[in-house]
Enzyme design. Structure first.
Site, PDB file in Angstrom:
ATOM      1  N   GLY A   1      37.635  36.139  30.615  1.00  0.00           N
ATOM      2  CA  GLY A   1      37.548  36.941  31.455  1.00  0.00           C
ATOM      3  C   GLY A   1      36.099  36.209  32.909  1.00  0.00           C
ATOM      4  O   GLY A   1      35.562  35.706  32.341  1.00  0.00           O
TER       5      GLY A   1
ATOM      6  N   GLY B   1      33.158  35.516  35.625  1.00  0.00           N
ATOM      7  CA  GLY B   1      31.819  36.628  35.722  1.00  0.00           C
ATOM      8  C   GLY B   1      30.820  35.735  34.256  1.00  0.00           C
ATOM      9  O   GLY B   1      29.494  36.128  34.827  1.00  0.00           O
ATOM     10  N   HIS B   2      31.764  34.975  33.494  1.00  0.00           N
ATOM     11  CA  HIS B   2      30.525  34.378  32.939  1.00  0.00           C
ATOM     12  C   HIS B   2      30.399  32.587  33.090  1.00  0.00           C
ATOM     13  O   HIS B   2      29.730  32.029  32.704  1.00  0.00           O
ATOM     14  CB  HIS B   2      31.162  34.026  31.324  1.00  0.00           C
ATOM     15  CG  HIS B   2      31.542  35.504  30.978  1.00  0.00           C
ATOM     16  ND1 HIS B   2      30.620  36.494  31.025  1.00  0.00           N
ATOM     17  CD2 HIS B   2      32.577  35.884  30.101  1.00  0.00           C
ATOM     18  CE1 HIS B   2      31.517  37.770  29.867  1.00  0.00           C
ATOM     19  NE2 HIS B   2      32.742  37.719  29.889  1.00  0.00           N
TER      20      HIS B   2
ATOM     21  N   LYS C   1      36.590  33.547  22.151  1.00  0.00           N
ATOM     22  CA  LYS C   1      34.949  34.259  22.089  1.00  0.00           C
ATOM     23  C   LYS C   1      36.059  36.052  20.810  1.00  0.00           C
ATOM     24  O   LYS C   1      36.693  36.150  21.156  1.00  0.00           O
ATOM     25  CB  LYS C   1      34.527  34.994  22.552  1.00  0.00           C
ATOM     26  CG  LYS C   1      34.305  33.878  23.590  1.00  0.00           C
ATOM     27  CD  LYS C   1      32.624  33.793  24.969  1.00  0.00           C
ATOM     28  CE  LYS C   1      34.331  35.202  25.991  1.00  0.00           C
ATOM     29  NZ  LYS C   1      35.140  33.986  26.556  1.00  0.00           N
TER      30      LYS C   1
ATOM     31  N   ASP D   1      41.090  39.065  23.999  1.00  0.00           N
ATOM     32  CA  ASP D   1      40.441  37.238  24.266  1.00  0.00           C
ATOM     33  C   ASP D   1      42.162  36.829  22.882  1.00  0.00           C
ATOM     34  O   ASP D   1      42.267  36.470  22.616  1.00  0.00           O
ATOM     35  CB  ASP D   1      39.183  37.041  23.734  1.00  0.00           C
ATOM     36  CG  ASP D   1      39.073  36.316  25.488  1.00  0.00           C
ATOM     37  OD1 ASP D   1      38.707  38.266  26.230  1.00  0.00           O
ATOM     38  OD2 ASP D   1      38.229  36.292  25.543  1.00  0.00           O
TER      39      ASP D   1
ATOM     40  N   HIS E   1      29.802  41.636  28.296  1.00  0.00           N
ATOM     41  CA  HIS E   1      30.578  42.224  29.630  1.00  0.00           C
ATOM     42  C   HIS E   1      30.386  43.219  30.546  1.00  0.00           C
ATOM     43  O   HIS E   1      31.191  44.245  30.377  1.00  0.00           O
ATOM     44  CB  HIS E   1      32.084  42.362  28.886  1.00  0.00           C
ATOM     45  CG  HIS E   1      32.943  41.256  28.372  1.00  0.00           C
ATOM     46  ND1 HIS E   1      32.681  40.653  27.227  1.00  0.00           N
ATOM     47  CD2 HIS E   1      33.861  40.074  29.198  1.00  0.00           C
ATOM     48  CE1 HIS E   1      33.263  39.388  26.798  1.00  0.00           C
ATOM     49  NE2 HIS E   1      33.930  39.164  27.913  1.00  0.00           N
TER      50      HIS E   1
END
Length: 328
Positions: free
Chosen positions: A53, A55-56, A104, A109, A214
């Site tokens: 996702g 945002g990382h 991950k 995922d 997250h």
């Protein structure tokens, strides 16, 4: 919610457009479905693909390039990329030597990468990253993959660049995972644009110990205390899990979650280095900065990787990506 965005629905697309413009000498961006690929990839090289996702950032798009990933698949914020993203990215970058997925350990995922791998008509392997020692080894869903993912991608990426075959890259990736442990602490929550408010409540005198990446809660809420005491908790958990021998060479990585100043991250690095050096551990490589973030979360994680000659050689090998560059 105060964010520099035009709209919740467009934030990922517009961010990726900007990333592609800023680094058009390194990567190219495919719009539908979303994935980023490396430019000027050599022939007959194992293709490394990761994702997760958004945002990382800079993980994973920021580490596409020479010596690291060949493709990265960004999902919506904190949402797994879809199998069609992974499949199309793999088909674009595979060139005869097979595909290695670096995943991950989060349920979405893992599931979506497995679906993509089943549809892929070429040799492929998967390295599952599960470096978060805030969870026990026998946890029902396994340990999460966090900041150690970057270490895996750098070392295995260099091996693939040097011509290692698929089996060797898979073996090396598993070795790095088994040699790596991470743990984080959050001072604040983060705000997912689609939610519009922090994902959990935390008071000014509390921290979340053992937090993920997250916006999920940690393993316990603690009272805010000094950096020294917080680092002691993080480093002790890592030390007890990895149990490095006296004289062991290590890489020490202090990772920011997106809203912690470098001044504080370097302070944490100094404290963590003292902790391990007092135990006879030799810190031979370091990395400090925001690499595996959680949007605007304040806090950090500590990662320790037990290094050997092979891993040191590949860590030092040239890399040219948006987030990591040396030896070029």
């Amino acid at each position: 919610m105060k964010k520099l965005i035009n709209g919740v629905e467009s934030v990922l697309e517009e961010s990726l457009n900007g990333f592609a413009r800023a680094h058009n000498n390194i990567i190219q961006f495919n719009h539908q479905p979303h994935y980023v690929t490396r430019k000027n990839k050599p022939e007959n090289k194992v293709a490394l693909i990761s994702g997760g996702g958004a945002g990382h950032e800079p993980l994973h798009t920021g580490v596409v390039g020479k010596g690291m990933l060949d493709a990265a698949c960004p999902g919506q914020v904190f949402t797994s990329p879809t199998p069609d993203q992974m499949l199309m990215a793999a088909q674009e970058v595979e060139n005869g030597a097979g595909v290695l997925f670096i995943v991950k350990n989060y349920a979405g995922d893992v599931m979506n990468f497995e679906i993509a791998a089943e549809m892929l008509d070429c040799l492929h392997e998967t390295v599952l990253v599960n470096d978060d020692v805030s969870l026990p080894k026998n946890h029902s869903t396994g340990r999460r993959g966090v900041a150690g993912t970057l270490i895996v991608e750098k070392i295995v990426g260099a091996a693939a660049e040097a011509g290692a075959d698929l089996a060797a890259c898979k073996q090396l990736g598993d070795k790095v995972v088994n040699s790596t442990a991470s743990m984080g602490v959050a001072l604040t929550s983060c705000t997912v644009p689609a939610l519009g408010q922090p994902t959990f409540d935390i008071s000014d005198n509390e921290v979340e110990m053992g937090v993920g990446i997250h916006g999920e809660r940690g393993r316990e809420i603690m009272n805010l205390t000094t950096a020294d005491e917080l680092v002691q908790i993080l480093a002790k958990a890592i030390d007890e899990d990895l149990q490095p021998a006296k004289g062991q060479r290590v890489l020490l990585h202090v990772n920011g979650f997106g809203a912690t100043p470098l001044m504080e991250l370097y302070l944490v690095y100094d404290l963590a280095a003292q902790f391990f050096e007092e135990r006879g551990i030799k810190i031979v490589r370091s990395l400090v900065g925001n690499y595996t973030t959680s949007l605007d979360m304040a806090g950090c994680s500590i990662t320790l990787t037990l290094m050997d000659d092979e891993m040191l050689q590949y860590w030092d090998a040239p890399v040219h990506t948006a987030a990591l560059r040396w030896g070029i």
